[in-house]
Design a protein around this motif. Structure first.
Motif, PDB file in Angstrom:
ATOM      1  N   THR A  24       0.835  -1.194   0.000  1.00 15.24           N
ATOM      2  CA  THR A  24       0.000   0.000   0.000  1.00 15.24           C
ATOM      3  C   THR A  24       0.871   1.244   0.000  1.00 15.24           C
ATOM      4  O   THR A  24       1.881   1.303   0.680  1.00 15.24           O
ATOM      5  N   PRO A 355      -8.409   4.021   6.085  1.00 11.40           N
ATOM      6  CA  PRO A 355      -9.390   2.987   5.719  1.00 11.40           C
ATOM      7  C   PRO A 355      -9.355   2.646   4.233  1.00 11.40           C
ATOM      8  O   PRO A 355      -9.520   1.473   3.866  1.00 11.40           O
ATOM      9  N   GLU A 356      -9.110   3.645   3.398  1.00  8.05           N
ATOM     10  CA  GLU A 356      -9.043   3.375   1.957  1.00  8.05           C
ATOM     11  C   GLU A 356      -7.854   2.482   1.616  1.00  8.05           C
ATOM     12  O   GLU A 356      -7.955   1.566   0.795  1.00  8.05           O
ATOM     13  N   CYS A 358      -6.406   0.351   3.666  1.00  4.72           N
ATOM     14  CA  CYS A 358      -6.696  -0.990   4.188  1.00  4.72           C
ATOM     15  C   CYS A 358      -7.545  -1.780   3.195  1.00  4.72           C
ATOM     16  O   CYS A 358      -7.263  -2.953   2.903  1.00  4.72           O
ATOM     17  N   ASP A 359      -8.588  -1.143   2.683  1.00  2.58           N
ATOM     18  CA  ASP A 359      -9.468  -1.839   1.746  1.00  2.58           C
ATOM     19  C   ASP A 359      -8.717  -2.200   0.467  1.00  2.58           C
ATOM     20  O   ASP A 359      -8.887  -3.304  -0.073  1.00  2.58           O
ATOM     21  N   ARG A 379     -14.119  -7.124   4.148  1.00  2.00           N
ATOM     22  CA  ARG A 379     -13.031  -6.133   4.136  1.00  2.00           C
ATOM     23  C   ARG A 379     -13.338  -4.971   5.074  1.00  2.00           C
ATOM     24  O   ARG A 379     -12.453  -4.451   5.755  1.00  2.00           O
ATOM     25  N   GLN A 380     -14.606  -4.564   5.128  1.00  2.20           N
ATOM     26  CA  GLN A 380     -14.991  -3.462   6.018  1.00  2.20           C
ATOM     27  C   GLN A 380     -14.801  -3.841   7.478  1.00  2.20           C
ATOM     28  O   GLN A 380     -14.281  -3.049   8.278  1.00  2.20           O
ATOM     29  N   THR A 383     -11.077  -3.939   8.224  1.00  2.56           N
ATOM     30  CA  THR A 383     -10.558  -2.565   8.256  1.00  2.56           C
ATOM     31  C   THR A 383     -10.899  -1.879   9.571  1.00  2.56           C
ATOM     32  O   THR A 383     -10.053  -1.247  10.199  1.00  2.56           O
ATOM     33  N   ASP A 384     -12.146  -2.011   9.993  1.00  2.00           N
ATOM     34  CA  ASP A 384     -12.577  -1.370  11.241  1.00  2.00           C
ATOM     35  C   ASP A 384     -11.816  -1.932  12.435  1.00  2.00           C
ATOM     36  O   ASP A 384     -11.447  -1.188  13.348  1.00  2.00           O
ATOM     37  N   SER A 386      -8.848  -3.301  12.423  1.00  2.00           N
ATOM     38  CA  SER A 386      -7.390  -3.201  12.302  1.00  2.00           C
ATOM     39  C   SER A 386      -6.822  -1.918  12.876  1.00  2.00           C
ATOM     40  O   SER A 386      -5.635  -1.865  13.193  1.00  2.00           O
ATOM     41  N   GLY A 388      -5.971   0.341  11.195  1.00  2.00           N
ATOM     42  CA  GLY A 388      -4.960   0.736  10.218  1.00  2.00           C
ATOM     43  C   GLY A 388      -3.628   0.031  10.360  1.00  2.00           C
ATOM     44  O   GLY A 388      -2.663   0.408   9.694  1.00  2.00           O
ATOM     45  N   LEU A 393      -4.002  -6.719   9.167  1.00  2.00           N
ATOM     46  CA  LEU A 393      -4.531  -7.075   7.855  1.00  2.00           C
ATOM     47  C   LEU A 393      -3.925  -8.386   7.366  1.00  2.00           C
ATOM     48  O   LEU A 393      -4.625  -9.254   6.842  1.00  2.00           O
TER      49      LEU A 393
END
Length: 893
Positions: A24, A355-356, A358-359, A379-380, A383-384, A386, A388, A393
Motif C-alpha cells: 500500500t 481505511p481506503e 486498508c481496503d 473487508r470493512q 478494516t474497522d 485493524s 490501520g 490485515l
C-alpha cells in the motif's frame, strides 16, 4: 508494487487464486526521504563540505519508527528498490529531485533472526561498494589487516559466501582488496608475496606516511590513516574504519561519484536502553561517514540527540544531531511539501493505514479472475478492527485462508477477532516491568505517568517513563491525560488469547482494575477546585472499570453527585449496555443512570423515562443514588405531562430529606404552578432557599401573571446566585428565562440578554434551555418578522422530537402573542387551537386564559387558575404588553 505472497500461495489448494504481496502506498514517507536526501546531496556537494571534519553536526540520516507490524520492513524494502532505479519505483511516488546523481542503496537487516553482527554490517557496506569496480586502498588495507588478526586462517571470500554477500554483490570485493594490497606493496617497493605480508605492508605504509614519502602521496591525504594502522586491529578499531571508507568515496572523480544510502532495518534489535555496545559501534559508522545517507527503521525513535546519553554513546546531544532532537520530531502526516524534512525534523512516526488503504490492501492481496476474493463486507469488518495496522490485515488474510481450508466460506462474524500474535510482537522487546505497565494501562482510555504507575502498583515511574517512549503509546497535547495506547494494541492486549509466559490470570486483571479505579479516584479527590474536566474524565474511565470488573462504587458515588450538581450533562460515553442485557451490579445501574441523564438532552423524554424506570426497578443502587434516579424520573414525567406520577415521586424524594429534597420541593412548586395553583407555588418558593433555586421558581411564577419586570429581576438574582456557587447549568437556564420574559417588554434590550444566554449555554448539553432561547427570539421579533411562522414550525418539530410539553406550550403562547400584536384573527384562532390541543394532562391550561388576555377576548370557560392578585390585573398586564408592542412597532417605522 507487488510480488508473490508465498505464505498465501502455500495455504490453499486453489490454483485459480492469485496471491500478491500487496504494497500500500507510502507516498508521504517517500516525499520526506526525497527531500532529506536531496538536502544531503546539496550539503555534500558544497565546496565547504569536508568528509574529515569530525566536529560538524550530522544530519545524514532519517528515522522511521512505529509499532510492530506497521509496515516498516516493507517500507525499507520498497525504498531500497525505489532508490535502485526508476523502474522499481511506484509511479505515484514521482521523480526525485536528484535525477542524475548516482545513488547506491544498501539494505541491512539488524533483526536477531538475521544474525547480523557489526563485522557483517561493515563488510556489507564495503561489498556493496565493489560495484564501483576499483579498490579502496586505505580502507581495504586496514580491513585486511583486521581480518588476518581476528580470523587467522579463515578465507574472507568464504566468509562472504557463507554470509550471502557474494550472492548479493558478487566476488569483486576480495579481488579489489588483494589488488589494493598489491598496489601499496609495489609503491613501497616491498619484495615477496604480498598475500602473506599484510602486517609488513601496513607497517611500511605507516612509516612512509609518517615520513611523508612521495611514493604514498595518494594515501597521504588521509590524515588519520597512519593512526588507524598503528592501532590494535580489534572490533573497536574496526568501528573507526568507516572513516577511511568515507575518505575513499570523497576521492572519487566526479564522473565516478556515488552516494551510498544505507537502510538499517529492525533497529530495535540492536540492543536496549542498558546495553548499547552495538548501538555505539553503529552510531560511529553514521558519524564517520557524513557523505553517506542512512535510513533507520525501528520501533523506537533514536535517542542520540539526548544529552543524558553522554558516556554511553560517543556523539550525543541536539548540537550533534539537530534533526533527531525532540523538537524536530515530525509526524508521518506531514509531507516534504510542508518543509518538515528541510527544517531538520528527521524522526518520523510511521502512521497507520487509512481505511481506503486498508481496503485496497485486502482487495489486492487475494484475487480470482481479477476480482477480490475477500468480499467488501468482510473487508470493512477487518478494516474497522485493524485500526490501520498492516500486521492485523496480514493476520486477517491468513485467517481467511485458514477458514476456507475447513471447507466453508468465511463470513463477516469470523473477523470480529483479536490475534494473539499481535501481543507477541508488541511485548517482544519490552522488559518485564514495561510489560506489566502495558497491561495495566490497557485498562485505561488515557493516562499520565502517575496514573500508569499507580495502576501498575509500582513505587517508581521508570518503567512507565520507558513505556511512553514506545511508538504504540500515542501522545495528545490537548487531553487531560497525555498518553493513550494504539487502539488495536489496547484491544488485543485486553481481549486476545495471551500465550505469553507472563500472561495475566483473571484475578490479575481484576486486581489491576481495582488499582486503576483507585488511582482515578485519587486524582479526582486530590484535584484542586471544581475541575469539571477532571471529574468527567475520571468518571468516564472509572464507570467502565467498575462495570466491566464488577467493582464496588467507592468514590464513584460522590463523583456522580458532583456530575449532576452542575447540570452541564457532558456525555460520559462508556460503551452502551445492549438493550437485551440486564443490569446485575450497582456499577451497571450507575452507568445506565448517568448515561441516561446525559442522553436525555438528545432523545425523546419517553425513552428517557423508560430507561430511568428500569434503573429504579432494579433496586441495585445505594439509597442516595436510588433517590437521584427517582427524582430525575419525576422530572421527565413532568416534562411528558404526567403530573400525577411526577408529583408522587417528587413527594417521595422530598419526604426522604436527602440531598435532592430541596430540588424535589422545587419540583412540587413547579407542579403546582403548572396546575395553576399559584398561591401554593409561591408559598413553597419562599421556603426553598438556594438549594431549591428559589429565585428561579419565583420568576417562573411572576411571568404568567404578565409581571415581566418582577420576573426578570428574580431570574437575574437566580443567575447571580448560580455564578456565586459555580453552577454553570443553572446560570444558563436562569439567563435564558430572563431573556424570554424581557423579550415581551423590550426587543432591543432582549438582543443583549439573548446573546448572553447563548454565550452561557455554549459547551452545555441543555436542550430545554436551548428551546427557551429560541422561543425568546420569536417573542422578540413578534409582529415584525415575515419568516416567524417558518422558524416556529422548525422549532415545533425539534420540541416534538424532545418530548418536552411545556416547551411546546411556551412556543404556542409566543405565537399567540405574535398574532395578537398583528391583530390577525384567523392566525390567532389557529394558534390558540394548537395550544388547546397540546397533550398537557391538565397542565398549562391557564395558557389559554393568557392567550385570551393578550387579544382582549372574553373567556367562555376559564381554566380555574388561582392568580395571586386576581384574574383582572393579570388580564390587564398581558393586554398592555400587546398594545405596547404595537406602539413600539409604529414608532420604529
Amino acid at each position: 508494487m507487488a510480488g508473490r505472497d508465498l505464505r498465501a500461495l502455500f495455504s490453499s489448494n486453489d490454483r485459480g487464486m492469485a496471491t500478491t504481496e500487496a504494497f500500500t502506498n507510502r507516498q508521504l514517507q517517500w516525499e520526506l526521504i526525497a527531500a532529506a536526501l536531496a538536502e544531503h546531496l546539496r550539503h555534500t556537494a558544497d565546496r565547504g563540505f569536508d568528509v574529515e571534519d569530525l566536529e560538524a553536526p550530522r544530519n545524514n540520516l532519517i528515522v522511521f519508527h512505529g509499532v510492530g507490524g506497521i509496515g516498516k520492513t516493507t517500507l525499507s524494502r520498497k525504498l531500497e528498490n525505489a532508490l535502485a532505479g526508476a523502474e522499481h519505483r511506484p509511479a505515484q511516488w514521482g521523480e526525485p529531485t536528484w535525477s542524475g546523481e548516482r545513488i547506491l542503496p544498501v539494505r541491512i537487516d539488524l533483526a536477531r533472526s538475521a544474525n547480523t553482527d557489526f563485522e557483517q554490517l561493515v563488510l556489507t557496506i564495503r561489498a556493496a561498494l565493489a560495484e564501483l569496480g576499483r579498490p579502496l586502498p586505505a580502507f581495504d588495507l586496514a580491513l585486511r589487516r583486521y581480518w588476518e588478526q581476528q580470523h587467522p586462517g579463515e578465507s574472507l571470500e568464504e566468509y562472504l559466501r557463507r554470509g550471502g554477500l557474494v550472492g548479493r554483490f558478487g566476488k569483486a570485493m576480495p579481488q579489489q582488496m588483494q589488488a589494493a594490497l598489491a598496489d601499496v606493496a609495489q609503491a613501497l617497493l616491498l619484495p615477496g608475496s604480498v598475500g602473506t605480508a599484510v602486517g609488513a605492508v601496513a607497517g611500511s605504509l605507516t612509516r612512509a606516511l609518517r615520513d611523508r614519502r612521495q611514493t604514498v602521496r595518494a594515501l597521504s591525504g588521509c590524515a588519520r590513516l597512519a593512526d588507524l594502522l598503528e592501532a590494535e586491529p580489534d572490533l573497536e578499531a574496526l568501528s573507526f574504519y568507516p572513516h577511511l571508507l568515507a575518505w575513499e568515496l570523497a576521492q572519487l572523480p566526479a564522473d565516478k561519484r556515488v552516494t551510498p544510502v544505507v537502510l538499517l532495518d529492525t533497529f530495535e534489535d540492536v540492543g536496549d536502553r542498558t546495553h548499547r555496545d552495538l548501538e555505539r559501534l553503529i552510531q560511529r559508522v553514521v558519524w564517520l561517514m557524513p557523505n553517506a545517507f542512512f535510513i533507520v527503521t525501528g520501533r523506537s525513535r533514536l535517542q542520540w540527540a539526548e544529552p543524558a546519553l553522554q558516556g554511553q554513546l560517543d556523539y550525543t546531544g541536539p548540537a550533534a544531531w539537530p534533526g533527531l532532537a525532540a523538537t524536530a520530531v515530525v509526524p508521518a502526516a506531514r509531507t516534504a511539501a510542508t518543509g518538515a524534512a528541510r527544517s531538520g525534523g528527521r524522526q518520523v512516526l510511521v502512521g497507520d493505514f487509512s481505511p481506503e488503504d486498508c481496503d485496497d490492501y485486502l482487495a489486492r492481496r487475494l484475487a480470482r479472475d481479477g476480482q477480490p476474493l475477500i468480499n467488501a463486507e468482510i473487508r470493512q469488518i477487518i478494516t474497522d478492527r485493524s485500526h490501520g495496522l498492516p500486521l492485523y490485515l496480514d493476520l486477517a488474510v491468513m485467517r481467511f485462508l485458514e477458514i476456507r481450508r475447513t471447507g466453508r466460506e468465511p463470513v463477516p462474524a469470523d473477523f470480529d477477532h483479536d490475534f494473539g500474535a499481535l501481543i507477541a510482537r508488541t511485548l517482544s522487546d519490552l522488559t518485564p516491568e514495561e510489560r506489566h505497565v502495558l497491561r495495566s494501562v490497557a485498562l485505561l482510555d488515557a493516562f499520565d505517568l502517575a496514573l500508569a504507575t499507580r495502576a501498575a502498583g509500582m513505587l517508581h515511574e521508570a518503567p512507565a517513563m520507558r513505556l511512553i517512549e514506545r511508538p504504540f503509546v500515542r501522545e495528545s497535547a490537548f487531553g487531560l491525560w497525555p498518553y493513550h495506547l494504539h487502539g488495536l494494541i489496547r484491544s488485543t492486549v485486553r481481549n486476545a488469547d495471551d500465550q505469553a509466559d507472563d500472561r495475566w490470570s483473571p484475578r490479575d486483571w481484576h486486581q489491576a482494575a481495582e488499582r486503576a479505579l483507585a488511582a482515578l479516584g485519587e486524582q479526582w479527590t486530590t484535584g484542586t477546585g471544581r475541575d469539571r474536566m477532571l471529574l468527567v474524565s475520571c468518571l468516564r474511565q472509572g464507570l467502565v472499570l467498575a462495570r466491566d470488573f464488577r467493582l464496588e462504587l467507592g468514590w464513584l458515588t460522590e463523583a456522580a453527585w458532583s456530575y449532576v450538581s452542575d447540570s452541564v450533562w457532558e456525555p460520559l460515553a462508556p460503551p452502551t449496555r445492549p438493550e437485551s442485557a440486564s443490569m446485575e451490579t450497582a456499577a451497571d445501574a450507575l452507568v445506565e443512570l448517568l448515561s441516561t441523564l446525559a442522553r436525555r438532552q438528545h432523545e425523546h423524554r419517553e425513552h428517557t423515562a423508560d430507561r430511568l424506570a428500569a434503573v429504579t426497578g432494579t433496586g441495585l443502587l445505594p439509597a442516595d443514588l436510588h433517590e437521584m434516579a427517582v427524582y430525575y424520573l419525576a422530572k421527565v414525567q413532568r416534562d411528558l405531562g404526567r403530573s400525577g406520577a411526577s408529583r408522587r415521586d417528587m413527594q417521595l424524594v422530598a419526604d426522604g430529606g436527602g440531598r435532592l429534597a430541596p430540588a424535589a420541593r422545587r419540583g412540587l412548586a413547579h407542579l403546582a404552578r403548572l396546575a395553576g395553583d399559584f398561591p401554593t407555588a409561591y408559598d413553597t418558593a419562599r421556603t426553598l432557599g438556594w438549594e431549591g433555586r428559589h429565585h428561579r421558581v419565583e420568576g417562573d411564577i411572576w411571568w404568567p401573571h404578565g409581571d415581566m419586570n418582577r420576573s426578570a429581576t428574580a431570574y437575574e438574582a437566580a443567575r447571580l446566585e448560580a455564578e456565586q456557587h459555580g453552577v454553570a447549568g443553572e446560570r444558563a437556564t436562569s439567563q435564558a428565562q430572563r431573556a424570554f420574559v424581557l423579550a415581551f417588554t423590550n426587543p432591543e434590550r432582549a438582543d443583549d440578554e439573548i446573546e448572553l444566554a447563548r454565550h452561557l449555554i455554549t459547551g452545555l448539553n441543555l436542550r430545554q434551555t436551548g428551546h427557551t432561547i429560541e422561543i425568546a427570539t420569536l417573542v422578540r421579533d413578534a409582529g415584525t418578522q415575515t419568516d416567524l411562522e417558518d422558524r416556529a414550525r422548525i422549532l415545533r418539530e425539534e420540541i416534538h422530537t424532545s418530548g418536552i410539553t411545556h416547551a411546546a406550550a411556551a412556543l404556542e403562547l409566543a405565537m399567540c402573542f405574535h398574532h395578537a400584536v398583528l391583530d390577525n384573527d384567523h392566525a390567532f384562532t389557529t394558534a390558540i387551537a394548537r395550544l388547546r390541543d397540546l397533550p398537557q394532562g391538565g397542565d398549562h391550561a391557564y395558557y389559554v386564559d393568557i392567550a385570551h388576555f393578550m387579544a382582549g377576548l372574553s373567556l367562555n370557560g376559564a381554566s380555574g387558575a388561582r392568580w395571586l392578585d386576581g384574574g383582572q390585573p393579570t388580564r390587564n398586564r398581558w393586554r398592555t404588553l400587546v398594545t405596547a408592542r404595537r406602539e413600539y412597532l409604529r414608532n420604529a417605522r
